[in-house]
Scaffold this motif. Structure first.
Motif, PDB file in Angstrom:
ATOM      1  N   VAL A   3      19.637  -6.191   4.831  1.00  0.00           N
ATOM      2  CA  VAL A   3      19.802  -6.210   3.378  1.00  0.00           C
ATOM      3  C   VAL A   3      19.165  -4.956   2.789  1.00  0.00           C
ATOM      4  O   VAL A   3      18.353  -4.279   3.423  1.00  0.00           O
ATOM      5  CB  VAL A   3      19.162  -7.461   2.739  1.00  0.00           C
ATOM      6  N   THR A   4      19.529  -4.671   1.554  1.00  0.00           N
ATOM      7  CA  THR A   4      18.970  -3.537   0.824  1.00  0.00           C
ATOM      8  C   THR A   4      18.036  -4.058  -0.252  1.00  0.00           C
ATOM      9  O   THR A   4      18.341  -5.059  -0.917  1.00  0.00           O
ATOM     10  CB  THR A   4      20.091  -2.703   0.174  1.00  0.00           C
ATOM     11  N   ALA A   5      16.923  -3.406  -0.426  1.00  0.00           N
ATOM     12  CA  ALA A   5      15.976  -3.838  -1.455  1.00  0.00           C
ATOM     13  C   ALA A   5      16.552  -3.639  -2.841  1.00  0.00           C
ATOM     14  O   ALA A   5      17.241  -2.644  -3.110  1.00  0.00           O
ATOM     15  CB  ALA A   5      14.663  -3.065  -1.325  1.00  0.00           C
ATOM     16  N   ALA A   6      16.294  -4.581  -3.721  1.00  0.00           N
ATOM     17  CA  ALA A   6      16.652  -4.431  -5.129  1.00  0.00           C
ATOM     18  C   ALA A   6      15.662  -3.450  -5.766  1.00  0.00           C
ATOM     19  O   ALA A   6      14.638  -3.107  -5.163  1.00  0.00           O
ATOM     20  CB  ALA A   6      16.594  -5.781  -5.820  1.00  0.00           C
ATOM     21  N   PRO A   7      15.956  -2.968  -6.966  1.00  0.00           N
ATOM     22  CA  PRO A   7      14.993  -2.073  -7.631  1.00  0.00           C
ATOM     23  C   PRO A   7      13.631  -2.742  -7.803  1.00  0.00           C
ATOM     24  O   PRO A   7      13.538  -3.959  -7.976  1.00  0.00           O
ATOM     25  CB  PRO A   7      15.653  -1.806  -8.991  1.00  0.00           C
ATOM     26  N   VAL A   8      12.577  -1.939  -7.720  1.00  0.00           N
ATOM     27  CA  VAL A   8      11.232  -2.456  -7.943  1.00  0.00           C
ATOM     28  C   VAL A   8      11.151  -3.037  -9.349  1.00  0.00           C
ATOM     29  O   VAL A   8      11.621  -2.432 -10.320  1.00  0.00           O
ATOM     30  CB  VAL A   8      10.185  -1.335  -7.768  1.00  0.00           C
ATOM     31  N   LYS A   9      10.568  -4.204  -9.475  1.00  0.00           N
ATOM     32  CA  LYS A   9      10.511  -4.888 -10.768  1.00  0.00           C
ATOM     33  C   LYS A   9       9.389  -4.316 -11.634  1.00  0.00           C
ATOM     34  O   LYS A   9       8.252  -4.180 -11.180  1.00  0.00           O
ATOM     35  CB  LYS A   9      10.313  -6.385 -10.559  1.00  0.00           C
ATOM     36  N   LEU A  40       0.829  -1.212   0.000  1.00  0.00           N
ATOM     37  CA  LEU A  40       0.000   0.000   0.000  1.00  0.00           C
ATOM     38  C   LEU A  40       0.860   1.257   0.000  1.00  0.00           C
ATOM     39  O   LEU A  40       0.561   2.228  -0.717  1.00  0.00           O
ATOM     40  CB  LEU A  40      -0.919  -0.016   1.219  1.00  0.00           C
ATOM     41  N   ILE A  41       1.925   1.252   0.789  1.00  0.00           N
ATOM     42  CA  ILE A  41       2.816   2.424   0.850  1.00  0.00           C
ATOM     43  C   ILE A  41       3.423   2.699  -0.520  1.00  0.00           C
ATOM     44  O   ILE A  41       3.487   3.853  -0.961  1.00  0.00           O
ATOM     45  CB  ILE A  41       3.905   2.212   1.911  1.00  0.00           C
ATOM     46  N   TYR A  42       3.846   1.651  -1.211  1.00  0.00           N
ATOM     47  CA  TYR A  42       4.428   1.874  -2.537  1.00  0.00           C
ATOM     48  C   TYR A  42       3.369   2.383  -3.513  1.00  0.00           C
ATOM     49  O   TYR A  42       3.620   3.322  -4.289  1.00  0.00           O
ATOM     50  CB  TYR A  42       5.067   0.600  -3.089  1.00  0.00           C
ATOM     51  N   GLU A  43       2.192   1.779  -3.484  1.00  0.00           N
ATOM     52  CA  GLU A  43       1.134   2.183  -4.416  1.00  0.00           C
ATOM     53  C   GLU A  43       0.737   3.648  -4.207  1.00  0.00           C
ATOM     54  O   GLU A  43       0.515   4.383  -5.169  1.00  0.00           O
ATOM     55  CB  GLU A  43      -0.099   1.289  -4.231  1.00  0.00           C
ATOM     56  N   ALA A  44       0.661   4.066  -2.940  1.00  0.00           N
ATOM     57  CA  ALA A  44       0.147   5.405  -2.642  1.00  0.00           C
ATOM     58  C   ALA A  44       1.214   6.488  -2.598  1.00  0.00           C
ATOM     59  O   ALA A  44       0.912   7.670  -2.777  1.00  0.00           O
ATOM     60  CB  ALA A  44      -0.601   5.377  -1.305  1.00  0.00           C
ATOM     61  N   THR A  45       2.491   6.098  -2.358  1.00  0.00           N
ATOM     62  CA  THR A  45       3.541   7.107  -2.176  1.00  0.00           C
ATOM     63  C   THR A  45       4.789   6.871  -3.015  1.00  0.00           C
ATOM     64  O   THR A  45       5.649   7.743  -3.086  1.00  0.00           O
ATOM     65  CB  THR A  45       3.988   7.161  -0.703  1.00  0.00           C
ATOM     66  N   LYS A  46       4.899   5.648  -3.596  1.00  0.00           N
ATOM     67  CA  LYS A  46       6.097   5.227  -4.357  1.00  0.00           C
ATOM     68  C   LYS A  46       7.331   5.097  -3.466  1.00  0.00           C
ATOM     69  O   LYS A  46       8.452   5.029  -3.965  1.00  0.00           O
ATOM     70  CB  LYS A  46       6.387   6.182  -5.528  1.00  0.00           C
ATOM     71  N   ARG A  47       7.136   5.049  -2.160  1.00  0.00           N
ATOM     72  CA  ARG A  47       8.248   4.808  -1.250  1.00  0.00           C
ATOM     73  C   ARG A  47       8.344   3.309  -0.967  1.00  0.00           C
ATOM     74  O   ARG A  47       7.320   2.634  -0.807  1.00  0.00           O
ATOM     75  CB  ARG A  47       8.063   5.577   0.055  1.00  0.00           C
ATOM     76  N   VAL A  48       9.566   2.797  -0.901  1.00  0.00           N
ATOM     77  CA  VAL A  48       9.782   1.373  -0.660  1.00  0.00           C
ATOM     78  C   VAL A  48      10.308   1.173   0.759  1.00  0.00           C
ATOM     79  O   VAL A  48      11.361   1.709   1.122  1.00  0.00           O
ATOM     80  CB  VAL A  48      10.773   0.772  -1.673  1.00  0.00           C
ATOM     81  N   VAL A  49       9.563   0.413   1.554  1.00  0.00           N
ATOM     82  CA  VAL A  49      10.023   0.050   2.897  1.00  0.00           C
ATOM     83  C   VAL A  49      11.089  -1.033   2.737  1.00  0.00           C
ATOM     84  O   VAL A  49      10.891  -2.009   2.026  1.00  0.00           O
ATOM     85  CB  VAL A  49       8.857  -0.469   3.756  1.00  0.00           C
ATOM     86  N   ARG A  50      12.224  -0.850   3.391  1.00  0.00           N
ATOM     87  CA  ARG A  50      13.317  -1.808   3.231  1.00  0.00           C
ATOM     88  C   ARG A  50      12.924  -3.178   3.770  1.00  0.00           C
ATOM     89  O   ARG A  50      12.072  -3.288   4.666  1.00  0.00           O
ATOM     90  CB  ARG A  50      14.571  -1.319   3.942  1.00  0.00           C
ATOM     91  N   PRO A  51      13.529  -4.249   3.270  1.00  0.00           N
ATOM     92  CA  PRO A  51      13.240  -5.583   3.799  1.00  0.00           C
ATOM     93  C   PRO A  51      13.508  -5.647   5.295  1.00  0.00           C
ATOM     94  O   PRO A  51      14.580  -5.272   5.761  1.00  0.00           O
ATOM     95  CB  PRO A  51      14.226  -6.477   3.026  1.00  0.00           C
ATOM     96  N   GLY A  52      12.510  -6.074   6.043  1.00  0.00           N
ATOM     97  CA  GLY A  52      12.653  -6.150   7.489  1.00  0.00           C
ATOM     98  C   GLY A  52      12.479  -4.825   8.196  1.00  0.00           C
ATOM     99  O   GLY A  52      12.572  -4.754   9.420  1.00  0.00           O
ATOM    100  N   ASN A  80       8.500  -9.746  -3.292  1.00  0.00           N
ATOM    101  CA  ASN A  80       9.586  -9.936  -4.257  1.00  0.00           C
ATOM    102  C   ASN A  80       9.500  -8.893  -5.360  1.00  0.00           C
ATOM    103  O   ASN A  80      10.523  -8.362  -5.813  1.00  0.00           O
ATOM    104  CB  ASN A  80       9.518 -11.347  -4.841  1.00  0.00           C
ATOM    105  N   GLY A  81       8.287  -8.567  -5.791  1.00  0.00           N
ATOM    106  CA  GLY A  81       8.112  -7.555  -6.825  1.00  0.00           C
ATOM    107  C   GLY A  81       8.593  -6.186  -6.406  1.00  0.00           C
ATOM    108  O   GLY A  81       8.953  -5.357  -7.249  1.00  0.00           O
TER     109      GLY A  81
END
Length: 439
Positions: free
Chosen positions: A336-342, A119-131, A266-267
């Protein structure tokens, strides 16, 4: 309002996330929140209570959401709501212009749109880091009923009841307001007659819910009860043995990668790859621990085992088993650091209509009208631990007479929140786990 004042009001009135793990809401209030986000994605199939509540109480909920934004100093307040919730969106538009920091973000009909990381990515385009947690990205997320409960707390009304949708094999599907601690079978009786023999209660949604018992009490996170026949595929899958499922995986997992390809986390670049975990676990291959340690990043949304796997295997269940084992051994998620959004994630969403059909639930997708008049019950069993963190500490004893809304357990040290009597009556039992009140 000053932030600590609001935190105190929320904690003392027992407000926690009204769904999921029930994270204590006062701990989410943070001056680092640049954006606050209201979750009206109604993540699981057949659940309707959040859209109903927001439609009926739009003015009150938006006023409270605005107060939260002002209190934490958020620059933006976003309401994530599915575009198909036409009546709810219409109700929001009547009042939203009063709040210049507020906007509506229309969401697609896909699962799991209500997962806060998605939801955060859909609404803000911000990516919460893994964990990680949302506040690291300057975001705080609240669901609709939680904001409504904050509104009531501001009027000195603690959390004593819960909205619960009762659906599937009942004659009159309904969303009812019941006292916390009401036995599930009593809630089900409010939806007319049960249409099958030996019904099974699935508590929560069909994807992330668990099988319950008739005597099990409603908690602050109980959103729905699905009444299903004992031979329904969802019931049979949730009753399977994890040990046998692992042996099945060793026999038939074909490494097609569908579980990984459709994994929502994963996406978003999180290093969760169910197919690699299944390969390692099924073959008892421990040479590389990464597939095991990465189970920490699984959200348990269930897409892999309830929708993606053509062999009807159970990656989510297996990963949950390993994750629990790692935690009990004192291990923590790797940094870990998130990979780019697929880019492909846009084409790998799980359509909710198709998911509902795949689960064998289409015929149950019927209106469940909201009835807000509080139900009267004679006995409640109120759990002292209804949220992540430390259980509340009882402050009543057997034979005490209590009134509805009275605090019966105070917040303990650490992450904790108060618990209140949901009905008036006499206390008949006090244990380390629960308090029983008889009207």
């Amino acid at each position: 309002m000053e932030i600590n004042e609001l935190k105190k009001i929320i904690q003392e009135n027992g407000v926690v996330g009204a769904g999921g793990a029930g994270f204590p809401t006062h701990a989410k209030l943070d001056e680092h929140a640049e954006i606050i986000l209201m979750n009206c994605a109604e993540c699981e199939p057949l659940l309707k209570l959040h859209r109903q509540l927001l439609q009926k109480h739009a003015e009150e909920i938006l006023r409270t959401f605005h107060l939260i934004a002002e209190t934490v100093g958020a620059k933006e307040a976003v309401i994530g709501v599915k575009k198909s919730y036409i009546d709810t969106v219409r109700a929001l538009k009547l009042y939203i212009d009063e709040y210049p920091e507020m906007r509506i973000h229309l969401l697609e009909e896909a699962y799991p749109m209500g997962d806060e990381v998605v939801l955060i990515y859909e609404a803000t385009k911000r990516v919460v880091r893994p964990g990680g947690i949302p506040i690291e990205q300057g975001v705080a997320v609240f669901n609709v009923e939680t904001v409504y409960n904050i509104s009531r707390a501001l009027q000195q009304k603690p959390v004593t009841d819960k909205l619960v949708s009762v659906v599937a094999e009942v004659t009159d599907p309904v969303t009812v307001r019941v006292p916390i601690g009401t036995p599930l079978q009593e809630v089900v009786s409010m939806a007319g007659e049960v249409k099958v023999k030996d019904p099974v209660y699935l508590v929560g949604g069909p994807m992330m819910g668990s099988l319950g018992t008739p005597e099990q009490p409603v908690t602050k996170t109980t959103n729905a009860i699905l009444v299903l026949p004992a031979d329904h595929p969802i019931v049979l899958k949730k009753q399977r043995s994890a040990a046998i499922d692992l042996k099945r995986a060793a026999s038939i997992c074909c490494q097609c990668q569908m579980c990984t390809d459709l994994c929502p986390r994963n996406g978003l670049g999180h290093p969760i790859e169910p197919h690699l975990f299944m390969r390692a676990a099924a073959n008892q291959d421990y040479r590389n621990i990464v597939p095991y340690s990465n189970t920490f990043f699984c959200s348990s949304c269930g897409v892999c085992e309830m929708y993606a796997c053509p062999q009807s295997l159970a990656p989510r269940t297996q990963m949950a088993e390993f994750k629990a084992g790692l935690r009990s051994a004192g291990l923590k998620p790797p940094v870990v650091t998130a990979a780019p959004v697929k880019a492909a994630r846009e084409f790998r969403r799980v359509p909710e209509e198709r998911l509902t059909a795949r689960l064998g639930l289409t015929r149950y997708d019927q209106p469940a009208p909201l009835k807000e008049e509080p139900a009267a019950v004679k006995k409640v069993i109120i759990n002292l631990s209804q949220h992540i963190g430390a259980p509340a500490e009882p402050i009543v004893k057997v034979s005490d007479t209590v009134s509805a809304g009275q605090m019966i357990a105070r917040p303990s040290k650490g992450l904790s929140t108060a618990v209140h009597a949901s009905i008036s009556g006499r206390v008949t039992a006090v244990t380390e786990k629960y308090i029983v009140i008889v009207a």
